[in-house]
Design a protein around this motif. Sequence first.
Motif, PDB file in Angstrom:
ATOM      1  N   LEU A   1       1.076  -1.113   0.192  1.00  0.00           N
ATOM      2  CA  LEU A   1      -0.029  -0.171  -0.017  1.00  0.00           C
ATOM      3  C   LEU A   1       0.760   1.285  -0.150  1.00  0.00           C
ATOM      4  O   LEU A   1       1.898   1.263   0.629  1.00  0.00           O
ATOM      5  CB  LEU A   1      -0.928  -0.059   1.148  1.00  0.00           C
ATOM      6  N   ALA A   2       0.535   2.240  -0.893  1.00  0.00           N
ATOM      7  CA  ALA A   2       1.496   3.432  -0.886  1.00  0.00           C
ATOM      8  C   ALA A   2       0.595   4.597  -1.393  1.00  0.00           C
ATOM      9  O   ALA A   2      -0.204   4.573  -2.079  1.00  0.00           O
ATOM     10  CB  ALA A   2       2.553   3.087  -2.094  1.00  0.00           C
ATOM     11  N   THR A   3       0.818   5.694  -0.833  1.00  0.00           N
ATOM     12  CA  THR A   3       0.625   7.061  -1.403  1.00  0.00           C
ATOM     13  C   THR A   3       1.503   7.220  -2.479  1.00  0.00           C
ATOM     14  O   THR A   3       2.401   8.357  -2.076  1.00  0.00           O
ATOM     15  CB  THR A   3       0.475   8.155  -0.274  1.00  0.00           C
ATOM     16  N   LEU A   4       1.280   6.846  -3.589  1.00  0.00           N
ATOM     17  CA  LEU A   4       2.351   6.723  -4.555  1.00  0.00           C
ATOM     18  C   LEU A   4       2.294   7.947  -5.625  1.00  0.00           C
ATOM     19  O   LEU A   4       3.462   8.406  -5.960  1.00  0.00           O
ATOM     20  CB  LEU A   4       2.248   5.290  -5.273  1.00  0.00           C
ATOM     21  N   THR A   5       1.217   8.158  -6.154  1.00  0.00           N
ATOM     22  CA  THR A   5       1.075   9.164  -7.212  1.00  0.00           C
ATOM     23  C   THR A   5       0.023   9.994  -7.093  1.00  0.00           C
ATOM     24  O   THR A   5      -1.261   9.531  -6.657  1.00  0.00           O
ATOM     25  CB  THR A   5       0.982   8.126  -8.409  1.00  0.00           C
ATOM     26  N   GLY A   6      -0.186  11.353  -7.747  1.00  0.00           N
ATOM     27  CA  GLY A   6      -1.298  12.015  -7.726  1.00  0.00           C
ATOM     28  C   GLY A   6      -2.184  11.573  -8.949  1.00  0.00           C
ATOM     29  O   GLY A   6      -3.252  11.942  -9.088  1.00  0.00           O
ATOM     30  N   ALA A   7      -1.496  10.651  -9.990  1.00  0.00           N
ATOM     31  CA  ALA A   7      -2.336  10.075 -10.816  1.00  0.00           C
ATOM     32  C   ALA A   7      -3.726   9.242 -10.217  1.00  0.00           C
ATOM     33  O   ALA A   7      -4.618   9.016 -11.019  1.00  0.00           O
ATOM     34  CB  ALA A   7      -1.462   9.446 -12.018  1.00  0.00           C
ATOM     35  N   ASN A   8      -3.598   8.618  -9.062  1.00  0.00           N
ATOM     36  CA  ASN A   8      -4.517   8.017  -8.705  1.00  0.00           C
ATOM     37  C   ASN A   8      -5.692   8.816  -8.392  1.00  0.00           C
ATOM     38  O   ASN A   8      -6.893   8.483  -8.809  1.00  0.00           O
ATOM     39  CB  ASN A   8      -3.975   7.310  -7.221  1.00  0.00           C
ATOM     40  N   ALA A   9      -5.641  10.011  -8.164  1.00  0.00           N
ATOM     41  CA  ALA A   9      -6.630  10.811  -7.848  1.00  0.00           C
ATOM     42  C   ALA A   9      -7.217  11.234  -9.133  1.00  0.00           C
ATOM     43  O   ALA A   9      -8.578  11.473  -9.209  1.00  0.00           O
ATOM     44  CB  ALA A   9      -6.107  12.057  -6.818  1.00  0.00           C
ATOM     45  N   VAL A  10      -6.377  11.433 -10.115  1.00  0.00           N
ATOM     46  CA  VAL A  10      -6.692  12.022 -11.350  1.00  0.00           C
ATOM     47  C   VAL A  10      -7.574  10.969 -12.039  1.00  0.00           C
ATOM     48  O   VAL A  10      -8.767  11.281 -12.653  1.00  0.00           O
ATOM     49  CB  VAL A  10      -5.702  12.440 -12.251  1.00  0.00           C
ATOM     50  N   ALA A  11      -7.482   9.780 -11.912  1.00  0.00           N
ATOM     51  CA  ALA A  11      -8.135   8.591 -12.484  1.00  0.00           C
ATOM     52  C   ALA A  11      -9.402   8.190 -11.687  1.00  0.00           C
ATOM     53  O   ALA A  11     -10.572   8.125 -12.417  1.00  0.00           O
ATOM     54  CB  ALA A  11      -7.071   7.594 -12.533  1.00  0.00           C
ATOM     55  N   LEU A  12      -9.339   8.309 -10.329  1.00  0.00           N
ATOM     56  CA  LEU A  12     -10.151   7.784  -9.536  1.00  0.00           C
ATOM     57  C   LEU A  12     -10.898   8.521  -8.524  1.00  0.00           C
ATOM     58  O   LEU A  12     -12.135   8.349  -7.919  1.00  0.00           O
ATOM     59  CB  LEU A  12      -9.812   6.399  -8.951  1.00  0.00           C
ATOM     60  N   GLY A  13     -10.531   9.913  -8.540  1.00  0.00           N
ATOM     61  CA  GLY A  13     -11.043  10.818  -7.524  1.00  0.00           C
ATOM     62  C   GLY A  13     -10.751  10.548  -6.129  1.00  0.00           C
ATOM     63  O   GLY A  13      -9.665   9.939  -5.902  1.00  0.00           O
TER      64      GLY A  13
ATOM     65  N   HIS B   1      -0.770  -4.528  -5.376  1.00  0.00           N
ATOM     66  CA  HIS B   1      -0.424  -3.069  -5.112  1.00  0.00           C
ATOM     67  C   HIS B   1      -1.829  -2.391  -5.206  1.00  0.00           C
ATOM     68  O   HIS B   1      -2.282  -2.166  -6.063  1.00  0.00           O
ATOM     69  CB  HIS B   1       0.465  -2.690  -6.164  1.00  0.00           C
ATOM     70  N   ILE B   2      -1.704  -1.545  -4.134  1.00  0.00           N
ATOM     71  CA  ILE B   2      -2.671  -0.414  -4.074  1.00  0.00           C
ATOM     72  C   ILE B   2      -2.183   0.899  -3.778  1.00  0.00           C
ATOM     73  O   ILE B   2      -1.426   1.346  -3.040  1.00  0.00           O
ATOM     74  CB  ILE B   2      -3.750  -0.701  -2.799  1.00  0.00           C
ATOM     75  N   ASP B   3      -2.420   1.770  -4.750  1.00  0.00           N
ATOM     76  CA  ASP B   3      -1.966   3.283  -5.136  1.00  0.00           C
ATOM     77  C   ASP B   3      -3.170   4.041  -4.088  1.00  0.00           C
ATOM     78  O   ASP B   3      -4.267   4.089  -4.723  1.00  0.00           O
ATOM     79  CB  ASP B   3      -1.679   3.654  -6.134  1.00  0.00           C
ATOM     80  N   MET B   4      -2.825   4.506  -2.997  1.00  0.00           N
ATOM     81  CA  MET B   4      -3.976   5.044  -2.023  1.00  0.00           C
ATOM     82  C   MET B   4      -3.691   6.257  -1.627  1.00  0.00           C
ATOM     83  O   MET B   4      -4.125   6.706  -0.709  1.00  0.00           O
ATOM     84  CB  MET B   4      -4.271   4.071  -1.098  1.00  0.00           C
ATOM     85  N   SER B   5      -3.064   7.017  -2.309  1.00  0.00           N
ATOM     86  CA  SER B   5      -2.919   8.685  -2.002  1.00  0.00           C
ATOM     87  C   SER B   5      -3.929   9.482  -1.965  1.00  0.00           C
ATOM     88  O   SER B   5      -4.206  10.059  -0.788  1.00  0.00           O
ATOM     89  CB  SER B   5      -1.968   9.140  -3.214  1.00  0.00           C
ATOM     90  N   ALA B   6      -5.159   9.261  -2.769  1.00  0.00           N
ATOM     91  CA  ALA B   6      -6.098  10.033  -2.694  1.00  0.00           C
ATOM     92  C   ALA B   6      -7.048   9.816  -1.477  1.00  0.00           C
ATOM     93  O   ALA B   6      -7.530  10.556  -0.783  1.00  0.00           O
ATOM     94  CB  ALA B   6      -7.073   9.998  -3.854  1.00  0.00           C
ATOM     95  N   PRO B   7      -7.492   8.643  -1.299  1.00  0.00           N
ATOM     96  CA  PRO B   7      -8.229   8.189  -0.155  1.00  0.00           C
ATOM     97  C   PRO B   7      -7.746   8.300   1.194  1.00  0.00           C
ATOM     98  O   PRO B   7      -8.507   7.971   2.384  1.00  0.00           O
ATOM     99  CB  PRO B   7      -8.901   6.772  -0.488  1.00  0.00           C
ATOM    100  N   SER B   8      -6.399   8.297   1.360  1.00  0.00           N
ATOM    101  CA  SER B   8      -5.705   8.205   2.573  1.00  0.00           C
ATOM    102  C   SER B   8      -6.184   9.652   3.340  1.00  0.00           C
ATOM    103  O   SER B   8      -5.670   9.766   4.630  1.00  0.00           O
ATOM    104  CB  SER B   8      -4.097   8.437   2.530  1.00  0.00           C
ATOM    105  N   TRP B   9      -6.569  10.752   2.703  1.00  0.00           N
ATOM    106  CA  TRP B   9      -7.106  12.083   3.207  1.00  0.00           C
ATOM    107  C   TRP B   9      -8.356  12.426   2.757  1.00  0.00           C
ATOM    108  O   TRP B   9      -8.945  12.321   1.713  1.00  0.00           O
ATOM    109  CB  TRP B   9      -5.808  12.977   2.865  1.00  0.00           C
TER     110      TRP B   9
END
Length: 490
Positions: free
Chosen positions: A364-376, A454-462
Amino acid sequence: MLAIRLTANPDRLDTLVLPVRTGATTDGGTAPAMLAPTGVALPDEVSAEATTLLPATRLAGRAGETFAHLRPGGTPQRLLLLGVGDGAGRSWRTAGAALARAARDETHITVALPADVDSDAVRALVEGLQLAAYRFRMTDADESPALAGVELLVADPEAQREAVTVAETTARMTRFARDLTNAPSSVKNPQWFAAQVEAAADLPDLHLRVRGPEELAAEGFGGILAVGGGSASGPRLVELDWRPAGARTHVVLVGKGITFDTGGISIKPVPAMKLMRKDMAGAAAVVAATLGAAALRLRVRVTTLAPLAENMVSGSAFRPGDIVRHYGGLTSETTNSDAEGRLVLADAMAYAARDLAPDLLVDLATLTGANAVALGKRHGALYSDNDQLAADLLAAIEDAGEAAWRMPLPADYVEHLSSDLADLHSSPDAGAGSVTAALFLREFTGDLRDRWLHIDMSAPSWSDGDDAELTRGATGWGVRGLLRWLATLR
C-alpha cells in the motif's frame, strides 16, 4: 474511544435512540419510514409517543438522518430518531457516524437495536460511532466531545459480544493509523515512527526488528538509503512479524513510509508539499493492520515491512539521474527525486520476495497524484495479475466501507521502464503515472509476481472534511479492508 456496553437492562436512560428504516411496498415502491421493532420492550408511553411523532418528522429513514425530540421531566429525557436505511452494513456504519455527531453534546446514550439486528450491523454501527468520534488536535485545551458512553440495548448481549470486540479493535487500529498520519513532521521522523510501533507492539507472538542506517547499508538497501540520504533524520526499516501457532498462510504487507516529502532536488511547489506529512499513510495502514491481526489473534502469519525515510533537500540528497542499487542487486535510473516512494518500496519488496518467501505479497502506498486524477478522492487504484487475489481484496475493502478499483497492467507499457544506464527506469515520462509506477514495483516481486497486489491509495488516505465515518484529515484507509481480508485467510 467511546465506552460501548451491550446490555438488556440499561443502567440509565437519558437519551434513547430509536432506529428508523426506509419503508418499502410489495411492488418495490417507497412507503413511509417506520420505526424498527426493538429487541427489548420499551415503556408503552415511549413507543406510542415515538410512533405518533414519526410522521411529523418527515424522516425518510435514509441512513444518517436524525431527529431529536425533548421530553422535559420524562424518562428518557430525549428521544433521538436515527435513520438506518435498508439495514445493510454500510447503512449502519453511516448511521453510527451520524449518531456520534448528533449526540456529541450528550454524555450517555442508549441505542435500542432492532430485534432482527445481526452481527454485521452491530459491527458496522460500532465502527461508525468510534471512527466519527475521532479528532486529532495538538493543544492543551480540552476539546473532547461530551459523549463518553454508549449502551446498545439488545435481547441477547452475549450473541453480539464478538462483533463489538472486532469493531472496537478495527476502529482502534484505524485511529492509530490516523494518529500516525496526522502527526506533524516536526515530530514525525523515521526514528519517531519506529518508536511508536515499538510502543504498540507489546503483544504475544509479535516480533519487531528495526534496521537503522548502518544495518541498511550493510545489507544493501540502496533505495531506502538514497531517499533518506538528504535528511538529518536517518532512514529506518521496520519489520513487524505476527506469528500465530498453526498458521498455514504467510502474508507480507509493505507500506510506503515517507515521513515528509519535499520532492528532494526535484522540489515540489508549496501547495503540493503542505500535506506531505501524510506520505507515510501506507506504512501506518499496514502496521496498524498487523497490530490488529495480533490483537484479534487471527490465524494467519503477517509480516509487515515499513521502509521509512524523509525525502529532503541537502548536499547529501540523491540527484535526478542517479543510479540506485536496490536490495538484491537490481539497479534503477531515477530522473525525478519526487518519485521516491517506489524506490523504498522496491527494496522492501525485493527483500520480502528473496528472503521471506511469503505466500502473498501486498503493498500500500500514497504513490502518485495520478491515482486521484483517475479515480477521485475515495477510491484506491488496485493492481494485480492475480484475479482471485484482486477479487478477494476488493470484496473485503467494499465490506469494510472503503473503496478501490482494479486497474490494468498493460504489457505494452513495460517498454517505458527501459534505461540505457540501469536495469530499470524508475520514473519514465510516459503518462499513466500510477500504472507505470505499479509496473516498476512488479519488477521487484521475483517469484511472487503472480501472488502480488499493489494499491495506490494516495487520494483516499486524506479527507478534506467530515464525511460519514471519515473525519477531516487522515482516514486510516486500508486498515479496515486489510483486517477483513486477513480474517478470511488460514
